[in-house]
Design a protein around this motif. Sequence first.
Motif, PDB file in Angstrom:
ATOM      1  N   GLN A   6       0.813  -1.211   0.000  1.00 55.24           N
ATOM      2  CA  GLN A   6       0.000   0.000   0.000  1.00 55.24           C
ATOM      3  C   GLN A   6       0.848   1.265   0.000  1.00 55.24           C
ATOM      4  O   GLN A   6       0.324   2.372   0.013  1.00 55.24           O
ATOM      5  CB  GLN A   6      -0.934  -0.002   1.220  1.00 55.24           C
ATOM      6  N   THR A  10       4.871   5.854  -2.588  1.00 55.25           N
ATOM      7  CA  THR A  10       5.391   6.880  -1.685  1.00 55.25           C
ATOM      8  C   THR A  10       6.902   7.020  -1.818  1.00 55.25           C
ATOM      9  O   THR A  10       7.580   6.179  -2.416  1.00 55.25           O
ATOM     10  CB  THR A  10       5.042   6.537  -0.227  1.00 55.25           C
ATOM     11  N   TYR A 110       6.909   1.114   6.423  1.00 51.99           N
ATOM     12  CA  TYR A 110       6.375   1.652   5.164  1.00 51.99           C
ATOM     13  C   TYR A 110       7.352   1.380   4.023  1.00 51.99           C
ATOM     14  O   TYR A 110       6.953   1.070   2.902  1.00 51.99           O
ATOM     15  CB  TYR A 110       6.102   3.152   5.266  1.00 51.99           C
ATOM     16  N   LYS A 140      -2.338   1.268   9.686  1.00 52.99           N
ATOM     17  CA  LYS A 140      -2.249   2.212   8.567  1.00 52.99           C
ATOM     18  C   LYS A 140      -2.448   1.477   7.229  1.00 52.99           C
ATOM     19  O   LYS A 140      -3.143   1.966   6.340  1.00 52.99           O
ATOM     20  CB  LYS A 140      -0.896   2.922   8.595  1.00 52.99           C
ATOM     21  N   LYS A 141      -1.855   0.304   7.103  1.00 50.08           N
ATOM     22  CA  LYS A 141      -1.999  -0.463   5.871  1.00 50.08           C
ATOM     23  C   LYS A 141      -3.452  -0.881   5.664  1.00 50.08           C
ATOM     24  O   LYS A 141      -3.976  -0.794   4.559  1.00 50.08           O
ATOM     25  CB  LYS A 141      -1.082  -1.691   5.884  1.00 50.08           C
ATOM     26  N   SER A 143      -6.067   0.655   6.766  1.00 50.15           N
ATOM     27  CA  SER A 143      -6.791   1.868   6.382  1.00 50.15           C
ATOM     28  C   SER A 143      -6.623   2.140   4.887  1.00 50.15           C
ATOM     29  O   SER A 143      -7.585   2.501   4.199  1.00 50.15           O
ATOM     30  CB  SER A 143      -6.282   3.048   7.203  1.00 50.15           C
ATOM     31  N   CYS A 144      -5.424   1.948   4.379  1.00 47.82           N
ATOM     32  CA  CYS A 144      -5.169   2.145   2.943  1.00 47.82           C
ATOM     33  C   CYS A 144      -5.889   1.081   2.117  1.00 47.82           C
ATOM     34  O   CYS A 144      -6.435   1.374   1.053  1.00 47.82           O
ATOM     35  CB  CYS A 144      -3.676   2.099   2.653  1.00 47.82           C
ATOM     36  N   GLN A 148      -7.788   3.705  -0.199  1.00 45.37           N
ATOM     37  CA  GLN A 148      -6.901   3.739  -1.367  1.00 45.37           C
ATOM     38  C   GLN A 148      -5.461   3.673  -0.893  1.00 45.37           C
ATOM     39  O   GLN A 148      -5.152   4.087   0.226  1.00 45.37           O
ATOM     40  CB  GLN A 148      -7.135   4.995  -2.197  1.00 45.37           C
ATOM     41  N   PRO A 149      -4.555   3.149  -1.726  1.00 43.43           N
ATOM     42  CA  PRO A 149      -3.151   3.066  -1.327  1.00 43.43           C
ATOM     43  C   PRO A 149      -2.577   4.446  -1.022  1.00 43.43           C
ATOM     44  O   PRO A 149      -3.019   5.451  -1.570  1.00 43.43           O
ATOM     45  CB  PRO A 149      -2.462   2.453  -2.553  1.00 43.43           C
ATOM     46  N   ALA A 150      -1.593   4.469  -0.148  1.00 41.65           N
ATOM     47  CA  ALA A 150      -0.891   5.715   0.147  1.00 41.65           C
ATOM     48  C   ALA A 150      -0.224   6.204  -1.128  1.00 41.65           C
ATOM     49  O   ALA A 150       0.232   5.412  -1.946  1.00 41.65           O
ATOM     50  CB  ALA A 150       0.143   5.488   1.247  1.00 41.65           C
TER      51      ALA A 150
END
Length: 188
Positions: A6, A10, A110, A140-141, A143-144, A148-150
């Motif tokens: 995800q 970044t 991340y 956090k992953k 949530s993505c 949607q992916p970070a």
Amino acid sequence: FATPSQFNETYFAELGDMYDRLCGIKGKKIVIIGTSSVAFGVDSALIEDQLALAGEEYSVVNFGLYGVLGTKIMLDLSENRINEGDIVILAPEPYSLTMTNYFSAENMWYAVDGNTSLLREIKSENRAEMIGAFVNYVSKKYSCLTSQPASGSGVYSHSSFDEHCDLKNYARPYNIMSGGYDANDIVE
């Protein structure tokens, strides 16, 4: 790890490419280690070209990414990839975070999200911190995954880097140095 990455778009995702490049070079190399000042300030291809003109054959490895990861992780990741005859340039930024043994486990999660081979190089003294940060990373992953992916924005995205792991795929119209130097600020 059973779910898709995800964080591949970044700035963190570039660490895996940098590591793969470092591992993939078989000949002599110059490894420039640091944080974002290295990511933003090194032009590996230009350095290689200039060295070749002087009769020196080195591959240049841009191995600086993000201050929030810490200088320590960059040193840890590169330690087993430096060979006899390689040149190492340590170029930390002049602020306290980069001049310590600071290590950010959550941010490292991340970075490893898309390249889990980096986990092998985490030093034993940082493993407990990695385990402790795992819950925040998974949260956090998740949530993505459900939205949607970070993504990175502007220069702070994975796509801003070229095949040398230099920040070149982002338009910087006011940061152009014809001939490789700033004609308005000549060193005398």
